[in-house]
Design an enzyme around this catalytic site. Structure first.
Site, PDB file in Angstrom:
ATOM      1  CG  ASP A  16      -2.106   0.921   1.086  1.00 34.62           C
ATOM      2  OD1 ASP A  16      -2.374   1.386  -0.038  1.00 34.62           O
ATOM      3  OD2 ASP A  16      -2.777   1.191   2.104  1.00 34.62           O
ATOM      4  CG  ASN A  64      -7.852  -1.947  -5.274  1.00 30.17           C
ATOM      5  OD1 ASN A  64      -6.966  -2.762  -5.069  1.00 30.17           O
ATOM      6  ND2 ASN A  64      -8.095  -0.962  -4.404  1.00 30.17           N
TER       7      ASN A  64
HETATM    8  C1  IPE Z   1      -5.394  -2.722  -0.216  1.00 30.54           C
HETATM    9  O1  IPE Z   1      -5.065  -1.391  -0.425  1.00 30.54           O
HETATM   10  C2  IPE Z   1      -5.440  -3.450  -1.528  1.00 30.54           C
HETATM   11  C3  IPE Z   1      -4.156  -3.671  -2.181  1.00 30.54           C
HETATM   12  C4  IPE Z   1      -2.974  -3.381  -1.672  1.00 30.54           C
HETATM   13  C5  IPE Z   1      -4.237  -4.270  -3.467  1.00 30.54           C
HETATM   14  P1  IPE Z   1      -6.185  -0.272  -0.576  1.00 30.54           P
HETATM   15  O2  IPE Z   1      -5.482   1.009  -0.734  1.00 30.54           O
HETATM   16  O3  IPE Z   1      -7.147  -0.659  -1.632  1.00 30.54           O
HETATM   17  O4  IPE Z   1      -6.922  -0.387   0.832  1.00 30.54           O
HETATM   18  P2  IPE Z   1      -7.749   0.690   1.659  1.00 30.54           P
HETATM   19  O5  IPE Z   1      -8.749   1.291   0.715  1.00 30.54           O
HETATM   20  O6  IPE Z   1      -6.766   1.703   2.150  1.00 30.54           O
HETATM   21  O7  IPE Z   1      -8.357  -0.073   2.776  1.00 30.54           O
HETATM   22  C1  IPE Z   2      -1.499   0.232  -3.433  1.00 37.03           C
HETATM   23  O1  IPE Z   2      -1.293   1.610  -3.454  1.00 37.03           O
HETATM   24  C2  IPE Z   2      -1.739  -0.339  -4.821  1.00 37.03           C
HETATM   25  C3  IPE Z   2      -3.114  -0.769  -5.070  1.00 37.03           C
HETATM   26  C4  IPE Z   2      -4.082  -0.772  -4.199  1.00 37.03           C
HETATM   27  C5  IPE Z   2      -3.415  -1.208  -6.417  1.00 37.03           C
HETATM   28  P1  IPE Z   2      -2.514   2.629  -3.492  1.00 37.03           P
HETATM   29  O2  IPE Z   2      -2.881   2.894  -4.908  1.00 37.03           O
HETATM   30  O3  IPE Z   2      -3.618   2.159  -2.628  1.00 37.03           O
HETATM   31  O4  IPE Z   2      -1.825   3.921  -2.862  1.00 37.03           O
HETATM   32  P2  IPE Z   2      -2.455   4.910  -1.795  1.00 37.03           P
HETATM   33  O5  IPE Z   2      -2.971   4.084  -0.670  1.00 37.03           O
HETATM   34  O6  IPE Z   2      -3.533   5.668  -2.493  1.00 37.03           O
HETATM   35  O7  IPE Z   2      -1.309   5.772  -1.388  1.00 37.03           O
HETATM   36 MG    MG Z   3      -4.078   2.392  -0.650  1.00 37.12          MG
END
Ligand code: IPE
Ligand code: IPE
Ligand code: MG
Length: 236
Positions: A16, A64
């Protein structure tokens, strides 16, 4: 003398913080995801070096799909490119690729690259890399319940035989042991619908580092911390 470091057999990572890493630098979110792919390479290699057997990476959740179309398209393209470009490297490193999730939700081009790569690496005996794609733990549990009901209806099993071990065999993760260590980057203290069943007794490690800057030393820090934990599984 310090006791030897215990190496977790299975590490699961919620990767993340790609977006925040990019924003802090004035880059597009996509650039954050691209840089995140570098971390995947580094961590996978390090797992091979220290003897981790299974590495599960949460790459894309069912939730997502709610993101803007442009980001989804870019992520899927990145996945496709990663698979195409990285497969020779996976062969070189003796990595066996696997995937969990509703894989049929992925764009056809991604699905075919994924299956090609899984097939190509199927006889490798090093690290098993499991990509969680269009993954939802709640969906997985529901799919597991349906699969069990099906087996009961067909008369393959009796309702009374259903126990924890049997249920585990109806999940996407049936071939793998439960994770020993869960790492989440970017400081968020939540599970976000990842491996809800399998994480029951997993040790958790949260680091404020954003995923794009997570490297071998960070993995070793997590393993070191894990090594000091005393796992009791409810006993004494
Ligand atoms: C969790 O990250 C999913 C992945 C790393 C693929 P998100 O960014 O989607 O999770 P939330 O929304 O912060 O819970
Ligand atoms: C994790 O990084 C990757 C996926 C969930 C695909 P994020 O895209 O959630 O990055 P933040 O949480 O917005 O920084
Ligand atoms: Mg995230």
């Amino acid at each position: 003398m310090a006791s030897p470091v215990k190496i977790p057999r299975h590490i699961a990572i919620i990767m993340d913080g790609n977006g925040r890493w990019a924003r802090e630098r004035g880059f597009s979110r996509i650039r954050g995801h691209e840089q995140g792919a570098e971390s995947v390479r580094a961590v996978l290699r390090a797992c091979g070096e220290v003897g981790v057997e299974f590495l599960t990476l949460y790459a894309f959740s069912t939730e997502n799909w709610k993101r803007p179309k442009a980001e989804i398209v870019a992520l899927m393209k990145l996945l496709e490119r990663f698979l195409k470009k990285e497969t020779p490297e996976l062969m070189e490193q003796n990595v066996k690729l696997q995937a969990i999730g509703r894989l049929t939700d992925l764009p056809p081009a991604c699905q075919s690259e994924l299956h090609r790569s899984i097939e190509k690496t199927s006889s490798n005996t090093g690290v098993t890399l499991i990509l969680a794609l269009s993954y939802s733990a709640r969906m997985e549990i529901i799919d597991g319940v349906k699969s069990l009901l099906d087996a009961v209806e067909r008369g393959h099993i009796d309702k009374a035989m259903i126990d924890v071990e049997m249920f585990s065999k109806h999940l996407y993760t049936r071939y793998y042991p439960d994770p020993d260590l869960l790492i989440r980057t970017s400081g968020e203290m939540r599970i976000s619908n990842f491996l809800l069943w399998q994480l029951s007794y997993t040790e958790m490690y949260v680091t404020p580092k954003m995923w794009p800057e997570f490297r071998k030393e960070d993995l070793l820090d997590a393993i070191n911390e894990y090594s000091k934990r005393q796992r009791r599984y409810g006993g004494l």
